[in-house]
Design an enzyme around this catalytic site. Structure first.
Site, PDB file in Angstrom:
ATOM      1  N   HIS A 193       0.840  -1.203   0.000  1.00  0.00           N
ATOM      2  CA  HIS A 193       0.000   0.000   0.000  1.00  0.00           C
ATOM      3  C   HIS A 193       0.876   1.255   0.000  1.00  0.00           C
ATOM      4  O   HIS A 193       0.602   2.216  -0.719  1.00  0.00           O
ATOM      5  CB  HIS A 193      -0.886   0.053   1.258  1.00  0.00           C
TER       6      HIS A 193
ATOM      7  N   ARG B 152      -1.924  -5.638  -8.588  1.00  0.00           N
ATOM      8  CA  ARG B 152      -0.720  -6.448  -8.392  1.00  0.00           C
ATOM      9  C   ARG B 152      -0.569  -7.520  -9.454  1.00  0.00           C
ATOM     10  O   ARG B 152       0.496  -7.747  -9.986  1.00  0.00           O
ATOM     11  CB  ARG B 152      -0.750  -7.125  -7.010  1.00  0.00           C
TER      12      ARG B 152
ATOM     13  N   SER C 284      -2.931  -7.764   2.835  1.00  0.00           N
ATOM     14  CA  SER C 284      -3.158  -7.700   4.288  1.00  0.00           C
ATOM     15  C   SER C 284      -3.569  -9.064   4.836  1.00  0.00           C
ATOM     16  O   SER C 284      -3.208  -9.431   5.963  1.00  0.00           O
ATOM     17  CB  SER C 284      -4.254  -6.676   4.611  1.00  0.00           C
TER      18      SER C 284
END
Ligand code: PNS
Length: 162
Positions: free
Chosen positions: A17, A92, A130
């Site tokens: 991030h 990504r 995450s």
């Protein structure tokens, strides 16, 4: 002023991030990292904890054009309230594409004047998210290099409480 919103769950913020924030802040006058809850995910951290972790990580970036906020409700309504022109999202891998494509097009249908900008993080973060960080932390694996030391400490404390 060209302002952009970088929305997400940030549960917690990762170095991936931060890589996106670092790239986005070169393109816009101001980036607002906007924390919200994704109805498809049960967050580990409260919004306040997530904001604290983002604030700590951003201090380390030493930049003055990144702000933090939280919102509820539709993203495009929030973007309009803030007078922003764009939504920033990280891409990504192709696995991200379908969801991001759907979300960008739905947002465009709701607000044709709001542009979604996709940025690719450094390839070292391609696999990082995450959820993986939380899982590694849950089993006591090393997460240095994935998150800031402050976030790593917060994760350790949280896992101890569980
Ligand atoms: O970090 P995430 O979980 O991938 O972020 C997803 C998020 C929070 C950006 C998305 O769920 C969102 O925009 N939520 C706000 C509600 C909304 O506008 N939903 C419609 C998007 S099509």
């Amino acid at each position: 002023m060209k302002n952009a919103i970088y929305p997400g769950t940030f549960d917690p913020i990762t170095n991936g991030h931060l890589d996106i924030i670092n790239r986005a802040r070169l393109l816009f006058d101001n980036i607002t990292v906007a924390v919200t809850n994704n109805p498809h995910k049960a967050p580990l951290f409260s919004i306040e904890d997530r904001i604290e972790m983002i604030a700590n990580a951003i201090t380390e970036l030493k930049c003055d054009n990144v702000t933090i906020d939280s919102f509820e409700g539709l993203l495009v309504d929030y973007v309009r309230r803030q007078g922003a022109i764009a939504i920033v999202r990280g891409l990504r891998a192709t696995s991200d594409f379908e969801f991001e494509f759907q979300m960008a097009l739905a947002n465009r249908k709701l607000a044709a004047d709001v542009v979604t900008v996709f940025l690719m993080p450094h390839e070292r973060y391609t696999y990082l998210n995450s959820t993986i960080v939380k899982e590694l932390s849950r089993y006591g694996a090393k997460i240095e290099g994935f998150v800031s030391s402050f976030v790593a400490r917060k994760l350790k404390e949280k896992m101890k409480q569980k």
